[in-house]
Structure formats: structure tokens, C-alpha cells
Design a protein around this motif. Structure first.
Motif, PDB file in Angstrom:
ATOM      1  N   SER A 290       0.834  -1.134  -0.047  1.00 58.61           N
ATOM      2  CA  SER A 290      -0.007  -0.037   0.003  1.00 58.61           C
ATOM      3  C   SER A 290       0.937   1.265   0.066  1.00 58.61           C
ATOM      4  O   SER A 290       0.498   2.317  -0.631  1.00 58.61           O
ATOM      5  CB  SER A 290      -0.894  -0.165   1.261  1.00 58.61           C
ATOM      6  OG  SER A 290      -1.716  -0.888   1.268  1.00 58.61           O
ATOM      7  N   TRP A 291       2.007   1.326   0.843  1.00 61.83           N
ATOM      8  CA  TRP A 291       2.612   2.622   1.036  1.00 61.83           C
ATOM      9  C   TRP A 291       3.988   2.497   0.757  1.00 61.83           C
ATOM     10  O   TRP A 291       4.905   3.495   0.575  1.00 61.83           O
ATOM     11  CB  TRP A 291       2.460   2.805   2.391  1.00 61.83           C
ATOM     12  CG  TRP A 291       1.203   3.213   2.998  1.00 61.83           C
ATOM     13  CD1 TRP A 291       0.371   4.262   2.330  1.00 61.83           C
ATOM     14  CD2 TRP A 291       0.320   2.655   4.012  1.00 61.83           C
ATOM     15  NE1 TRP A 291      -0.889   4.339   3.094  1.00 61.83           N
ATOM     16  CE2 TRP A 291      -0.962   3.324   4.068  1.00 61.83           C
ATOM     17  CE3 TRP A 291       0.687   1.694   4.829  1.00 61.83           C
ATOM     18  CZ2 TRP A 291      -1.750   2.843   4.849  1.00 61.83           C
ATOM     19  CZ3 TRP A 291      -0.300   1.326   5.718  1.00 61.83           C
ATOM     20  CH2 TRP A 291      -1.580   1.954   5.732  1.00 61.83           C
ATOM     21  N   ALA A 295       8.072   2.672   4.344  1.00 57.31           N
ATOM     22  CA  ALA A 295       6.885   2.614   5.397  1.00 57.31           C
ATOM     23  C   ALA A 295       7.055   1.456   6.062  1.00 57.31           C
ATOM     24  O   ALA A 295       6.867   1.243   7.473  1.00 57.31           O
ATOM     25  CB  ALA A 295       5.506   2.694   4.664  1.00 57.31           C
ATOM     26  N   THR A 356       6.212   7.586   5.454  1.00 57.43           N
ATOM     27  CA  THR A 356       5.967   8.383   4.129  1.00 57.43           C
ATOM     28  C   THR A 356       5.270   7.265   2.983  1.00 57.43           C
ATOM     29  O   THR A 356       5.714   6.045   3.183  1.00 57.43           O
ATOM     30  CB  THR A 356       7.065   8.978   3.412  1.00 57.43           C
ATOM     31  OG1 THR A 356       8.176   8.180   3.199  1.00 57.43           O
ATOM     32  CG2 THR A 356       7.545  10.151   4.532  1.00 57.43           C
ATOM     33  N   ASP A 357       4.508   7.682   2.141  1.00 51.02           N
ATOM     34  CA  ASP A 357       4.063   6.544   1.277  1.00 51.02           C
ATOM     35  C   ASP A 357       4.756   6.630   0.009  1.00 51.02           C
ATOM     36  O   ASP A 357       5.977   7.340  -0.117  1.00 51.02           O
ATOM     37  CB  ASP A 357       2.574   6.861   0.943  1.00 51.02           C
ATOM     38  CG  ASP A 357       2.505   8.404   0.424  1.00 51.02           C
ATOM     39  OD1 ASP A 357       3.249   8.910  -0.100  1.00 51.02           O
ATOM     40  OD2 ASP A 357       1.166   8.957   0.066  1.00 51.02           O
ATOM     41  N   SER A 361       4.440  11.302   0.722  1.00 51.03           N
ATOM     42  CA  SER A 361       3.670  12.085   1.552  1.00 51.03           C
ATOM     43  C   SER A 361       3.576  11.665   3.050  1.00 51.03           C
ATOM     44  O   SER A 361       3.951  10.281   3.107  1.00 51.03           O
ATOM     45  CB  SER A 361       2.307  12.272   0.837  1.00 51.03           C
ATOM     46  OG  SER A 361       2.090  12.903  -0.303  1.00 51.03           O
ATOM     47  N   PRO A 362       3.647  12.313   3.999  1.00 52.85           N
ATOM     48  CA  PRO A 362       3.241  11.728   5.485  1.00 52.85           C
ATOM     49  C   PRO A 362       2.223  11.135   5.660  1.00 52.85           C
ATOM     50  O   PRO A 362       1.041  11.246   5.071  1.00 52.85           O
ATOM     51  CB  PRO A 362       3.451  13.214   6.250  1.00 52.85           C
ATOM     52  CG  PRO A 362       2.979  14.070   5.341  1.00 52.85           C
ATOM     53  CD  PRO A 362       3.450  13.868   4.035  1.00 52.85           C
ATOM     54  N   ILE A 363       2.478   9.834   6.340  1.00 52.26           N
ATOM     55  CA  ILE A 363       1.311   8.839   6.901  1.00 52.26           C
ATOM     56  C   ILE A 363       1.340   8.698   8.175  1.00 52.26           C
ATOM     57  O   ILE A 363       2.680   8.636   8.539  1.00 52.26           O
ATOM     58  CB  ILE A 363       0.900   7.442   5.859  1.00 52.26           C
ATOM     59  CG1 ILE A 363       2.619   6.850   5.741  1.00 52.26           C
ATOM     60  CG2 ILE A 363       0.798   8.170   4.357  1.00 52.26           C
ATOM     61  CD1 ILE A 363       2.412   5.746   5.008  1.00 52.26           C
ATOM     62  N   LEU A 364       0.275   8.023   8.976  1.00 50.83           N
ATOM     63  CA  LEU A 364       0.265   7.513   9.994  1.00 50.83           C
ATOM     64  C   LEU A 364      -0.155   6.123  10.321  1.00 50.83           C
ATOM     65  O   LEU A 364      -1.245   5.992   9.789  1.00 50.83           O
ATOM     66  CB  LEU A 364      -0.566   8.444  11.012  1.00 50.83           C
ATOM     67  CG  LEU A 364      -0.545   7.972  12.664  1.00 50.83           C
ATOM     68  CD1 LEU A 364       1.075   8.203  13.067  1.00 50.83           C
ATOM     69  CD2 LEU A 364      -1.530   8.895  13.245  1.00 50.83           C
ATOM     70  N   ILE A 365       0.735   5.227  10.436  1.00 49.17           N
ATOM     71  CA  ILE A 365       0.231   3.796  10.157  1.00 49.17           C
ATOM     72  C   ILE A 365      -0.079   3.100  11.883  1.00 49.17           C
ATOM     73  O   ILE A 365       0.824   3.315  12.838  1.00 49.17           O
ATOM     74  CB  ILE A 365       1.520   3.017   9.838  1.00 49.17           C
ATOM     75  CG1 ILE A 365       1.998   3.420   8.474  1.00 49.17           C
ATOM     76  CG2 ILE A 365       1.017   1.388   9.742  1.00 49.17           C
ATOM     77  CD1 ILE A 365       3.221   2.654   7.964  1.00 49.17           C
TER      78      ILE A 365
END
Length: 413
Positions: A290-291, A295, A356-357, A361-365
Motif C-alpha cells: 500500500s505505501w 513505510a 511516508t507513502d 507524503s506523510p502517513i500515520l500507520i
């Protein structure tokens, strides 16, 4: 099995009795402590306590990750006590140290008693030698100081020899197939111990005599001891890099096999329980899909930090490849191991990993779960591979039952 367990204990009992005899002889010939002796005792006791408080966690990790027998560096203070104090006070100092460190060492009581007896016996033997040669010597002359140096060297040799031989003996009896001559510690460990004892002896000489010659020798040998320690640290760092997983900071598969095997052998020899957890991150592949792999690496790093804080000094935590992790817990029953496993699952589920993806872009897992299989020694195997196979079977049972759970071997049949 009874024979392999009784031989080390019988040997330990004989060593304990021999140490008691040596201590009685040393105390009998020891002079009454003076006020100056009591002050020296206090100084060394404070130094020893400070040493233990500052370095004990590092020493435990050094002990558990060593490739063979190692020497306790508290000898820089205990042997100095042998040199400078009457036997009565020197032995009391050692007993106090061992009582104070029993809880943090996490060794079976009879093995800890054996280790204590070995140190006391070696100290008593060195005290007897110093008394026979009438040391500490007065030697203000060059000849007297040379005799002092020879006497201290001999006492240090006795102190080292008794400890090394006694521990080599019990290791040989405890670990099937091991040879006595291979259990004396590595060359580097023995050099470190030699340097430590040299500094301890000269520290004792300085405390006793305050003469220039020991101070000069101390000025030469103290840097040598530090150099040897530095070389050992460099070598240990190289070995550690070869056995460490870069993404998580945990041991890798090689380090797991080496250290896990030693821990389980030690527990088996001491008739102590041990447990193994195999942890699999649920649906980890979906993170990479997905990312992207950065990630996934961020999640692995976060999991590594959780596991590092979840284990004690002496436990073994490793990444065994991919998203699978292994923890070996010495002196731990299967019920206690299950509690550890559930605590780890709870902490992993609470993780919030910033990453990041694929586009940067920043992401929160969040909301990541894990499945854990638990097996215990000796009920589910006596070797590292046996225990891993049993825990792995329990892990697959956990995954087949819906993931996000802990399964014990006893539950999965």
C-alpha cells in the motif's frame, strides 16, 4: 538426564566446601582490622557500589552476548581489597557485593552461591599467599619494591587461576561435549582480566605504601588496561554488527542462533525453565504493497524498539527474517511467557508509526496486530531448534485461528 544435572551440582558443592576451608584459614591468620583498615574498606565499598550501579546492565548484556566465559570486571575493586585489607574485611566486602547483586544477576541460587564461593576462595587463597610472603611488604628499596611487584603478581595469578579453573570445570560438566581446555575464556577476555588485576594490585599498593614506584607502574598499566578494554570494545562492536539486524537494532538470525542456543543450554544445565516467543506481524505485506518499503521499514524499526524495551537484560530478542521476530526468555515459565506475549501484542497494537507513502507524503500507520506462538523448555524441547519448531507450530495455530492472539503449545496440542 539426572546424571548430567547432578554432576555440576556435586562439583559446585565440593568447590563451595573448599572455598569455606580457604576462608577459614585466611581469617584465622588475618590481623585485627585497624581504624585505617575500616576507612579503606569504606572507600573500596563505595567505589564498588558505584561501579555496579553504573555498569551492571552493560555487564549483563556483555555476559549474555559473549562467545564464551567472561571475567567480572569488579575484580578491579575486590582484588584491591585483597591487597590492602585484612582477609576479614576483604571477604566481607565480597559477600556484601554478591548479596547486593543477587537479584539483578538472575542466576539459579546454587549457581550464584557457587560463583560467590569461587570469588571468596580465590580471594582467601591470595590473602594466604600475601600473608606467607609477609605482604604487603615494607620495601622502600628497589629490591623491596621488586619483591612487592613479584608478590602482587603471584597473588593476582592465584586469584585468576582459581576462578578460571573453577568456572571451566563447571562449564565442562554443564555443557555436554564441551572440553575443559576450551572453557578458560578468550584471549581477549584474559588480557582484559590481566590488565584489570594489574590496576587493582597497583591500586592496593598505592593505598598501602603511597610510594613513587607503584604510582609510575600505575601510570603505565592503567592506559594499557584502557587500551585493552578499547580493543575489546572494538572487537565486540564488529561482532555485534555481524549479528545485528540493521532495521530493528535486534539480533539477526545468526545472532539469534548463537545467543539463543547458549541461553537455553545454560537454563537446561541449571534445571531452570525457559520459554520462546515467535512473533509474526499480521498482514505486514499489505504495508509494503500500500505505501512502499520505506513505510514497512519504519514499522519494523518501531517494532524493534518495542521489543527492546519489553525484554530484560539476559533475554534474547531477534528479527528472524521478514516480519517474524523471536524472543528467548531464560528463567521463565510458559505462563509468565504468555503474559509477556500479551503485553507485547498490546504495545504493538498501540503503535503510531509516522512514515511516508510511495509519493513521499506523510502517513500515520496504526492498529497493527501480531500473532504469537509460545513454547517452553523442557516440556516442548531441550534444544533451540526443537523449541523453535514447537513455538512455530503454535504461531501457525494463532494465525489459522484468526490472528491477533497468543497461542501456547499446550493449547494447540
Amino acid at each position: 538426564m539426572k546424571r548430567s544435572l547432578s554432576a555440576p551440582r556435586a562439583y559446585a558443592l565440593l568447590v563451595d566446601l573448599a572455598a569455606v576451608a580457604l576462608c577459614l584459614v585466611a581469617v584465622r591468620q588475618s590481623p585485627m582490622p585497624t581504624g585505617e583498615d575500616v576507612v579503606g574498606f569504606g572507600v573500596l565499598a563505595v567505589a564498588l557500589a558505584t561501579h555496579i550501579i553504573v555498569v551492571w546492565r552493560g555487564e549483563e548484556r556483555r555476559r549474555d552476548r559473549a562467545m564464551g566465559p567472561i571475567f567480572d570486571l569488579t575484580s578491579v575493586w575486590t582484588f584491591a581489597a585483597v591487597v590492602v585489607l585484612p582477609a576479614t574485611l576483604a571477604l566481607v566486602l565480597i559477600v556484601g557485593m554478591r548479596i547486593g547483586t543477587y537479584r539483578i544477576r538472575r542466576r539459579p541460587w546454587w549457581r550464584y552461591l557457587f560463583g560467590t564461593a569461587v570469588i571468596l576462595g580465590s580471594a582467601a587463597a591470595a590473602e594466604i599467599l600475601l600473608a606467607v610472603v609477609d605482604a604487603p611488604l615494607s620495601g622502600g628499596s628497589i629490591g623491596g619494591q621488586a619483591l612487592l611487584l613479584v608478590t602482587l603478581t603471584a597473588a593476582a595469578g592465584v586469584y585468576w587461576l582459581i576462578q578460571a579453573a573453577a568456572h571451566a570445570g563447571i562449564l565442562t560438566l554443564s555443557l555436554p561435549g564441551e572440553r575443559f581446555r576450551d572453557q578458560w575464556g578468550t584471549r581477549t577476555e584474559n588480557l582484559i582480566e590481566a590488565g584489570t588485576l594489574a590496576v587493582a594490585a597497583l591500586l592496593g599498593a598505592v593505598m598501602t605504601h603511597g610510594t613513587l614506584f607503584p604510582l609510575l607502574l600505575l601510570a603505565v598499566l592503567a592506559p594499557l588496561n584502557l587500551l585493552l578494554a578499547d580493543r575489546q570494545a572494538d572487537a565486540a562492536e564488529l561482532r555485534e554488527h555481524a549479528r545485528t539486524d540493521a532495521r530493528t537494532g535486534l539480533l539477526n538470525a545468526r545472532g539469534l542462533a548463537e545467543q539463543g542456543t547458549r541461553v537455553l543450554q545454560r537454563c537446561q544445565a541449571a534445571a531452570s525453565p525457559a520459554a520462546m516467543l515467535i512473533i509474526d506481524l499480521d498482514h505486514f505485506k499489505s504495508i509494503n504493497d500500500s505505501w512502499g518499503h520505506p513505510a514497512g521499514d519504519a514499522v519494523l524499526g518501531a517494532v524493534g524498539r518495542v521489543l527492546q524495551h519489553a525484554v530484560r537484560p539476559g533475554d534474547v530478542a531477534a528479527r528472524d527474517g521478514g516480519e517474524e521476530f523471536v524472543i528467548v526468555l531464560p528463567d521463565t515459565t510458559i505462563s509468565d511467557a504468555a503474559a509477556v506475549a500479551d503485553r507485547i501484542r498490546t504495545e504493538l497494537a498501540a503503535l503510531e508509526v509516522v512514515a511516508t507513502d510511495k509519493n513521499g507524503s506523510p502517513i500515520l500507520i496504526t492498529d497493527r496486530t501480531a500473532s504469537i506462538g509460545v513454547a517452553a523448555q523442557p516440556d516442548h524441547g531441550t534444544t533451540f531448534e526443537d523449541l523453535r519448531q514447537a513455538a512455530d507450530a503454535a504461531l501457525y495455530e494463532a494465525k489459522n485461528a484468526g490472528r491477533d492472539r497468543t497461542v501456547l503449545v499446550t493449547e494447540s496440542g
